[in-house]
Design a protein around this motif. Structure first.
Motif, PDB file in Angstrom:
ATOM      1  N   GLY A  37       0.826  -1.218   0.000  1.00 23.19           N
ATOM      2  CA  GLY A  37       0.000   0.000   0.000  1.00 23.19           C
ATOM      3  C   GLY A  37       0.854   1.260   0.000  1.00 23.19           C
ATOM      4  O   GLY A  37       0.554   2.224  -0.706  1.00 23.19           O
ATOM      5  N   ARG A  38       1.945   1.239   0.778  1.00 22.42           N
ATOM      6  CA  ARG A  38       2.826   2.413   0.799  1.00 22.42           C
ATOM      7  C   ARG A  38       3.360   2.675  -0.611  1.00 22.42           C
ATOM      8  O   ARG A  38       3.405   3.809  -1.069  1.00 22.42           O
ATOM      9  N   ALA A  41       0.782   4.299  -2.972  1.00 28.07           N
ATOM     10  CA  ALA A  41       0.596   5.740  -2.772  1.00 28.07           C
ATOM     11  C   ALA A  41       1.591   6.521  -3.626  1.00 28.07           C
ATOM     12  O   ALA A  41       1.235   7.492  -4.297  1.00 28.07           O
ATOM     13  N   CYS A 240       6.083  16.386  -6.883  1.00 30.88           N
ATOM     14  CA  CYS A 240       5.526  17.697  -6.496  1.00 30.88           C
ATOM     15  C   CYS A 240       4.746  18.310  -7.645  1.00 30.88           C
ATOM     16  O   CYS A 240       3.678  18.894  -7.441  1.00 30.88           O
ATOM     17  N   PHE A 247      -4.145  19.162  -8.083  1.00 24.69           N
ATOM     18  CA  PHE A 247      -4.948  20.119  -7.339  1.00 24.69           C
ATOM     19  C   PHE A 247      -5.472  21.210  -8.273  1.00 24.69           C
ATOM     20  O   PHE A 247      -6.630  21.611  -8.202  1.00 24.69           O
ATOM     21  N   GLU A 250      -8.663  20.620 -10.487  1.00 27.92           N
ATOM     22  CA  GLU A 250     -10.005  20.735  -9.910  1.00 27.92           C
ATOM     23  C   GLU A 250     -10.517  22.171  -9.946  1.00 27.92           C
ATOM     24  O   GLU A 250     -11.715  22.402 -10.018  1.00 27.92           O
TER      25      GLU A 250
ATOM     26  N   ARG B  38      -1.197   2.757   2.136  1.00 31.23           N
ATOM     27  CA  ARG B  38      -1.274   3.997   1.346  1.00 31.23           C
ATOM     28  C   ARG B  38      -1.312   5.204   2.269  1.00 31.23           C
ATOM     29  O   ARG B  38      -0.631   6.206   2.031  1.00 31.23           O
ATOM     30  N   PHE B  42       1.542   8.700   3.008  1.00 32.45           N
ATOM     31  CA  PHE B  42       1.267  10.135   3.112  1.00 32.45           C
ATOM     32  C   PHE B  42       1.595  10.660   4.509  1.00 32.45           C
ATOM     33  O   PHE B  42       2.004  11.813   4.658  1.00 32.45           O
ATOM     34  N   PRO B 182      -4.257  13.893   0.209  1.00 30.48           N
ATOM     35  CA  PRO B 182      -5.023  15.118  -0.051  1.00 30.48           C
ATOM     36  C   PRO B 182      -5.559  15.203  -1.484  1.00 30.48           C
ATOM     37  O   PRO B 182      -6.366  16.076  -1.771  1.00 30.48           O
ATOM     38  N   ILE B 183      -5.093  14.309  -2.370  1.00 32.34           N
ATOM     39  CA  ILE B 183      -5.620  14.360  -3.745  1.00 32.34           C
ATOM     40  C   ILE B 183      -6.442  13.112  -4.081  1.00 32.34           C
ATOM     41  O   ILE B 183      -6.699  12.816  -5.249  1.00 32.34           O
ATOM     42  N   LYS B 188     -10.972  15.195  -2.535  1.00 32.80           N
ATOM     43  CA  LYS B 188     -11.417  16.186  -3.521  1.00 32.80           C
ATOM     44  C   LYS B 188     -12.893  16.510  -3.353  1.00 32.80           C
ATOM     45  O   LYS B 188     -13.338  17.610  -3.648  1.00 32.80           O
ATOM     46  N   SER B 229     -10.569  24.415   0.126  1.00 38.65           N
ATOM     47  CA  SER B 229      -9.644  24.401  -1.009  1.00 38.65           C
ATOM     48  C   SER B 229      -8.261  24.907  -0.550  1.00 38.65           C
ATOM     49  O   SER B 229      -7.225  24.323  -0.864  1.00 38.65           O
ATOM     50  N   ARG B 232      -6.455  22.292   1.562  1.00 35.72           N
ATOM     51  CA  ARG B 232      -5.839  21.219   0.778  1.00 35.72           C
ATOM     52  C   ARG B 232      -4.598  21.718   0.047  1.00 35.72           C
ATOM     53  O   ARG B 232      -3.586  21.019  -0.047  1.00 35.72           O
ATOM     54  N   GLN B 233      -4.674  22.937  -0.456  1.00 39.94           N
ATOM     55  CA  GLN B 233      -3.507  23.530  -1.115  1.00 39.94           C
ATOM     56  C   GLN B 233      -2.326  23.598  -0.145  1.00 39.94           C
ATOM     57  O   GLN B 233      -1.196  23.251  -0.490  1.00 39.94           O
ATOM     58  N   ILE B 236      -0.746  20.185   0.393  1.00 43.59           N
ATOM     59  CA  ILE B 236       0.120  19.801  -0.729  1.00 43.59           C
ATOM     60  C   ILE B 236       1.450  20.549  -0.668  1.00 43.59           C
ATOM     61  O   ILE B 236       2.513  19.966  -0.885  1.00 43.59           O
ATOM     62  N   ASN B 237       1.391  21.827  -0.327  1.00 41.63           N
ATOM     63  CA  ASN B 237       2.629  22.601  -0.201  1.00 41.63           C
ATOM     64  C   ASN B 237       3.543  22.013   0.869  1.00 41.63           C
ATOM     65  O   ASN B 237       4.759  21.940   0.694  1.00 41.63           O
ATOM     66  N   ILE B 239       3.654  18.876   1.927  1.00 41.76           N
ATOM     67  CA  ILE B 239       4.216  17.606   1.446  1.00 41.76           C
ATOM     68  C   ILE B 239       5.419  17.867   0.534  1.00 41.76           C
ATOM     69  O   ILE B 239       6.471  17.246   0.680  1.00 41.76           O
ATOM     70  N   CYS B 240       5.258  18.812  -0.381  1.00 36.13           N
ATOM     71  CA  CYS B 240       6.372  19.118  -1.299  1.00 36.13           C
ATOM     72  C   CYS B 240       7.560  19.681  -0.534  1.00 36.13           C
ATOM     73  O   CYS B 240       8.703  19.347  -0.826  1.00 36.13           O
TER      74      CYS B 240
END
Lengths: 251, 251
Positions: A37-38, A41, A240, A247, A250, B38, B42, B182-183, B188, B229, B232-233, B236-237, B239-240
């Motif tokens: 699963g990891r 992702a 990234c 994102f 959407e 999964r 994350f 998050p995606i 979503k 929104s 979530r943005q 994502i930021n 994570i990157c």
């Protein structure tokens, strides 16, 4: 569970069902499902395809393996379950030995996996009678054969744990990892870090090997110009990009 | 397997072992292990902590739940296995109903999960006798109770699949998801998308609920100013940022 063939996630769902069956057969440890699963992702985060840096790493992997004196492909439960045939044909193509090495080790499980690999076409699978140990590891994962893992100069480790990847590098080996997570300890440690799905990775390595076999110049140049740090940096940039792009789509 | 308490990944490894046991007890479907994996991926990408946007979403979740007429917490196999007590105490705190709803549904498994939840302290767990269907879903996942999921106005869905999250939103409900990705389709689609580990998320929602209970102004302002929104943005930021930072650390 029956999955309709036109389901958009057919391949991925079939693979999950296969791993579930493989747990029942004693080939995959239940916690192997979590590690799968990891990987899934990260595969999503690369659009479930072999991205450019993965292809570069796979080309380098083929070169290192063809250039090796004693190349070995290491097989654990998940690898055996998902890619027995891909492992066998790659081993034949590059003239590598196959050795089974598992974390949750029992004699019974070792035999089950080796027999399964042999039934699927693998020849002379090592691992039944370990006669050496990887230094620096205390668990049963240290157990290996002298002619295989211990004496290998180049070793392909799909889905490896960080401790063992480090121990193999410490032995001076060229370690080629297949691990979808580009920032895992394994990916950080390996000489060549392939962040790609295992089936695609094995197939791509085989194709590159067919292409470069006998072409010494191509092999040596690939080895000399390969930059693993850059490959991993590119992989992270792609993840990234895809995250941000998903994102944006959407909005 | 015995895991030493001082292992750096003790919590995570213990949780894997717990899920493995829960498969044997029939509470978790084996493919639930893959979905847990999964999530783990994350979670790594957010340093295994509740990041700022997750806390914002959790605060909003508490406000929506406290402001609801008929709040319901939906429970599947993984949720029951990992957080039976957290679900029970949160339900009490916000006066919500609990309904079990699973993808791989059999009467036996439904009973096993409901009994397990009750043994762990949950009261009046719904789901045994479905008398309604979520429109637009063909699978057994559509089965629900009228007094619970069907008539809920605000619904908390930890670890939900995308189809069902969409179907619940289509029914006009306020859907609060807990999904580390998050995606994902669930993230979503949801009204409030919490990307956090389920145990931490449930505890944080409960703490926010205790803090804002009775303070109508705080609740309404939180609801009115929450921007999913943007949350979530920001996720994502982060994570990157962590991905790139992890890579830089090695250099």
């Amino acid at each position: 569970m029956t999955i309709p063939k036109d389901h958009p996630r057919y391949e991925s769902l079939m693979r999950r069902e296969k791993l579930k069956d493989m747990v029942e057969r004693g080939i995959v440890d239940p916690t192997g499902l979590i590690s799968h699963g990891r990987g899934e992702a990260f595969d999503y985060l690369m659009d479930e395809k072999s991205v450019e840096p993965a292809l570069k790493a796979e080309e380098a992997a083929a070169a290192f393996l063809l250039n090796a004196k004693n190349p070995v492909i290491c097989v654990n439960g998940n690898t055996a379950a998902l890619c027995p045939k891909e492992i066998s044909v790659l081993a034949q193509e590059i003239n590598a030995k196959i050795e089974v090495n598992i974390f949750h080790r029992t004699e019974e499980r070792m035999n089950t996996i080796i027999r399964f690999m042999e039934d699927e076409g693998a020849e002379n699978v090592l691992g039944r009678k370990p006669d050496a140990r990887i230094p620096g590891l205390s668990s049963d994962r240290a157990l290996c054969t002298k002619e295989g893992i211990f004496d290998s100069d180049v070793i392909l480790v799909p889905i490896e744990d960080g401790d063992r990847a480090e121990a193999l590098v410490d032995m001076g080996k060229t370690v080629i990892s297949i691990d979808l997570n580009p920032i895992s300890r394994t990916s950080k440690t390996a000489t060549v870090s392939i962040s790609d799905d295992i089936s695609r990775a094995l197939e791509n390595i085989r194709k590159f090997a067919i292409k470069m076999k006998g072409n010494e110049e191509y092999i040596i140049e690939t080895i000399n110009t390969y930059d693993n740090s850059q490959t991993r940096q590119e992989t992270i940039n792609i993840i990234c990009f895809i995250l941000k792009n998903e994102f944006q789509k959407e909005a």
